[in-house]
Design a protein around this motif. Structure first.
Motif, PDB file in Angstrom:
ATOM      1  N   GLY A  39       0.806  -1.228   0.000  1.00  0.00           N
ATOM      2  CA  GLY A  39       0.000   0.000   0.000  1.00  0.00           C
ATOM      3  C   GLY A  39       0.835   1.271   0.000  1.00  0.00           C
ATOM      4  O   GLY A  39       0.288   2.372  -0.136  1.00  0.00           O
ATOM      5  N   TYR A  40       2.145   1.129   0.180  1.00  0.00           N
ATOM      6  CA  TYR A  40       3.003   2.311   0.310  1.00  0.00           C
ATOM      7  C   TYR A  40       4.025   2.418  -0.825  1.00  0.00           C
ATOM      8  O   TYR A  40       4.942   3.236  -0.768  1.00  0.00           O
ATOM      9  CB  TYR A  40       3.694   2.322   1.680  1.00  0.00           C
ATOM     10  CG  TYR A  40       2.679   2.585   2.772  1.00  0.00           C
ATOM     11  CD1 TYR A  40       2.478   3.864   3.277  1.00  0.00           C
ATOM     12  CD2 TYR A  40       1.846   1.563   3.239  1.00  0.00           C
ATOM     13  CE1 TYR A  40       1.514   4.121   4.238  1.00  0.00           C
ATOM     14  CE2 TYR A  40       0.869   1.806   4.191  1.00  0.00           C
ATOM     15  CZ  TYR A  40       0.709   3.089   4.694  1.00  0.00           C
ATOM     16  OH  TYR A  40      -0.251   3.347   5.633  1.00  0.00           O
ATOM     17  N   ALA A  41       3.805   1.601  -1.875  1.00  0.00           N
ATOM     18  CA  ALA A  41       4.734   1.626  -3.021  1.00  0.00           C
ATOM     19  C   ALA A  41       4.761   3.021  -3.653  1.00  0.00           C
ATOM     20  O   ALA A  41       5.793   3.466  -4.161  1.00  0.00           O
ATOM     21  CB  ALA A  41       4.316   0.581  -4.045  1.00  0.00           C
ATOM     22  N   PHE A  42       3.620   3.722  -3.569  1.00  0.00           N
ATOM     23  CA  PHE A  42       3.540   5.047  -4.199  1.00  0.00           C
ATOM     24  C   PHE A  42       4.517   6.058  -3.595  1.00  0.00           C
ATOM     25  O   PHE A  42       4.809   7.090  -4.191  1.00  0.00           O
ATOM     26  CB  PHE A  42       2.096   5.584  -4.118  1.00  0.00           C
ATOM     27  CG  PHE A  42       1.706   6.074  -2.758  1.00  0.00           C
ATOM     28  CD1 PHE A  42       1.816   7.427  -2.437  1.00  0.00           C
ATOM     29  CD2 PHE A  42       1.247   5.194  -1.780  1.00  0.00           C
ATOM     30  CE1 PHE A  42       1.463   7.887  -1.173  1.00  0.00           C
ATOM     31  CE2 PHE A  42       0.893   5.648  -0.524  1.00  0.00           C
ATOM     32  CZ  PHE A  42       1.010   6.998  -0.226  1.00  0.00           C
ATOM     33  N   LEU A  43       5.046   5.752  -2.411  1.00  0.00           N
ATOM     34  CA  LEU A  43       6.025   6.673  -1.815  1.00  0.00           C
ATOM     35  C   LEU A  43       7.325   6.697  -2.622  1.00  0.00           C
ATOM     36  O   LEU A  43       8.127   7.618  -2.490  1.00  0.00           O
ATOM     37  CB  LEU A  43       6.332   6.276  -0.359  1.00  0.00           C
ATOM     38  CG  LEU A  43       5.194   6.424   0.663  1.00  0.00           C
ATOM     39  CD1 LEU A  43       5.645   5.965   2.040  1.00  0.00           C
ATOM     40  CD2 LEU A  43       4.700   7.872   0.732  1.00  0.00           C
ATOM     41  N   GLY A  44       7.526   5.639  -3.430  1.00  0.00           N
ATOM     42  CA  GLY A  44       8.651   5.671  -4.370  1.00  0.00           C
ATOM     43  C   GLY A  44       9.943   5.057  -3.848  1.00  0.00           C
ATOM     44  O   GLY A  44      10.985   5.193  -4.479  1.00  0.00           O
ATOM     45  N   TYR A  45       9.897   4.394  -2.710  1.00  0.00           N
ATOM     46  CA  TYR A  45      11.111   3.727  -2.210  1.00  0.00           C
ATOM     47  C   TYR A  45      11.150   2.290  -2.712  1.00  0.00           C
ATOM     48  O   TYR A  45      10.124   1.742  -3.106  1.00  0.00           O
ATOM     49  CB  TYR A  45      11.133   3.739  -0.682  1.00  0.00           C
ATOM     50  CG  TYR A  45      11.122   5.127  -0.092  1.00  0.00           C
ATOM     51  CD1 TYR A  45      12.261   5.922  -0.129  1.00  0.00           C
ATOM     52  CD2 TYR A  45       9.975   5.641   0.506  1.00  0.00           C
ATOM     53  CE1 TYR A  45      12.247   7.210   0.416  1.00  0.00           C
ATOM     54  CE2 TYR A  45       9.953   6.920   1.053  1.00  0.00           C
ATOM     55  CZ  TYR A  45      11.090   7.699   1.001  1.00  0.00           C
ATOM     56  OH  TYR A  45      11.076   8.961   1.537  1.00  0.00           O
ATOM     57  N   GLN A  46      12.343   1.693  -2.695  1.00  0.00           N
ATOM     58  CA  GLN A  46      12.474   0.293  -3.119  1.00  0.00           C
ATOM     59  C   GLN A  46      13.121  -0.522  -2.008  1.00  0.00           C
ATOM     60  O   GLN A  46      13.708   0.041  -1.094  1.00  0.00           O
ATOM     61  CB  GLN A  46      13.384   0.158  -4.354  1.00  0.00           C
ATOM     62  CG  GLN A  46      12.762   0.564  -5.660  1.00  0.00           C
ATOM     63  CD  GLN A  46      12.924   2.053  -5.896  1.00  0.00           C
ATOM     64  OE1 GLN A  46      13.967   2.610  -5.581  1.00  0.00           O
ATOM     65  NE2 GLN A  46      11.883   2.683  -6.420  1.00  0.00           N
ATOM     66  N   GLU A  47      13.036  -1.829  -2.197  1.00  0.00           N
ATOM     67  CA  GLU A  47      13.797  -2.707  -1.321  1.00  0.00           C
ATOM     68  C   GLU A  47      15.267  -2.305  -1.474  1.00  0.00           C
ATOM     69  O   GLU A  47      15.740  -2.086  -2.599  1.00  0.00           O
ATOM     70  CB  GLU A  47      13.595  -4.164  -1.757  1.00  0.00           C
ATOM     71  CG  GLU A  47      14.095  -5.075  -0.716  1.00  0.00           C
ATOM     72  CD  GLU A  47      13.351  -6.407  -0.651  1.00  0.00           C
ATOM     73  OE1 GLU A  47      12.413  -6.618  -1.439  1.00  0.00           O
ATOM     74  OE2 GLU A  47      13.773  -7.207   0.180  1.00  0.00           O
TER      75      GLU A  47
END
Ligand SMILES: Cc1ncc(COP(=O)(O)O)c(C=O)c1O
Length: 379
Positions: free
Chosen positions: A323-331
């Motif tokens: 749900g927080y992928a939109f923040l734009g961070y990656q593994e």
């Protein structure tokens, strides 16, 4: 067949039993008072909780999430602002930022304390930074003086996420009094927990306290006068009555948590388990006590096999949640938080736990490490 738990992760029944008669008396008198919202129980609890946190003001609200939301609004956080916090927290910290319309900016934590890395905050500050939320993880305060120094230089607010840190201290000062405002949760499993949801904002700033009180009650400034679009975020009288009873016992319970944590460390001192480190100026309250080891799954399996409850408190971190992928961070964006999520296992640490139970947990953990090392040698 279901395994019988020899050591549950949490045992709220034994805590309630310890103070049952006081709880029943407080609840009965609240029932009989017929005042259930914004009454004398809340006022009494608020003034006592404020004192407990070395603060002038405490405003009871409906949850820790509501406390974070209102504290942010009260210092003026809104759309176009950035709020810095950490990825290894409960999701509510980031939710609350998003509720205000601000953008969460995540920074990693320190590998030793698991708390916010103030140098990383320094690098992340921009002209839009309106607030920083340090999370006092597992009941251990963040390194607040350098953070407050940065706040003064750059003009941002510091809202402590003290949802896990009732009674924790930093340089002798109480969590809740270290930033411009703080959010507490009284979720039932917390060190100070109600019979449902609850929370509080603490502050020494009269304007912040007033704003929180207004917004928690629909923005109602006077009888039938609504000056703001507010919320129904009040802490009810029954919860306040329960919390006032438990507040009388929380320091004693915290002392026991400290004894248990010390016992775990002592029993596991010759193993390669690692622990959250508390610098000398930090006095933790051990909401969570976790061991750290690369063989997380083997440890969980052994605890399961021995009938011992365990917890998983920060994994996986926010930035890898769908749900927080939109923040734009990656593994890979926050290696320390990600490593902690792969390595931590929370152990039972509630005050009613016996030394024998801790011994049993530690013996089980000792065996895992021995069997892991012999498996490694055999390979
Ligand atoms: C670090 C942290 N922040 C925020 C919250 C949210 O509190 P609540 O569940 O009362 O909304 C919690 C507790 O669950 C928490 O542990």
């Amino acid at each position: 067949m279901e395994q019988i738990q020899k050591v549950p992760f949490l045992d709220l029944k034994s805590q309630q039993d310890e103070v049952r008669s006081e709880l029943v008396e407080a609840l009965t008198s609240t029932i009989d008072s017929t005042t259930y919202i914004l009454g004398p129980q809340l006022e009494r609890f608020e003034s006592r909780f404020a004192r407990y946190c070395d603060c002038r003001y405490a405003a009871g609200v409906s949850s820790g999430t509501a406390a974070l939301h209102l504290a942010l609004l009260a210092v003026g956080v809104g759309a176009g602002d950035e709020v810095i916090t950490v990825p290894n927290t409960f999701v509510a910290t980031v939710e609350a930022i998003l509720y205000t319309g601000a953008r969460p900016v995540l920074v990693d934590v320190r590998d030793d304390t698991y708390c916010i890395d103030v140098e990383a905050v320094r690098r992340a500050v921009t002209a839009r930074t309106k607030a920083v939320i340090p999370v006092h993880l597992f009941g251990q305060t963040c390194d607040m003086d350098p953070l407050m120094g940065l706040a003064e230089t750059h003009g941002f607010f510091v809202i402590e996420d003290a949802c896990q840190a009732h009674g924790a201290r930093y340089m002798g000062r109480a969590a809740g009094s270290l930033g411009h405002a703080a959010a507490f949760s009284f979720y039932p499993s917390k060190n100070l927990g109600g019979f449902g949801d609850g929370g509080a904002v603490t502050t020494n700033d009269a304007r912040i306290a007033e704003r929180v009180r207004l917004l928690r009650h629909h923005g109602q400034a006077g009888r039938n006068v609504y000056t703001d679009i507010g919320f129904n975020y009040r802490l009810d009288e029954m919860q306040a009555a329960v919390l006032a009873v438990k507040l009388n016992h929380v320091d004693r319970w915290t002392e026991r948590r400290r004894e248990l944590a010390a016992l775990y460390r002592e029993l596991l001192r010759d193993t390669d388990y690692r622990f959250q480190e508390a610098p000398p100026e930090v006095l933790p309250v051990y909401y969570i006590f976790a061991v750290r080891h690369e063989k997380q799954q083997a440890i969980r399996d052994s605890l399961d096999g021995a009938g011992i409850g365990w917890g998983n408190h920060i994994a996986p971190p926010i930035h890898v949640q769908p749900g927080y992928a939109f923040l734009g961070y990656q593994e890979g964006s926050f290696p320390v938080s990600e490593r902690l999520a792969r390595e931590l296992v929370s152990l039972p640490v509630y005050p009613q736990l016996s030394n024998e139970q801790v011994n049993y947990v530690a013996t089980t953990l000792g065996r895992v490490v021995v069997s892991i090392s012999s498996a490694t040698t055999e390979r």
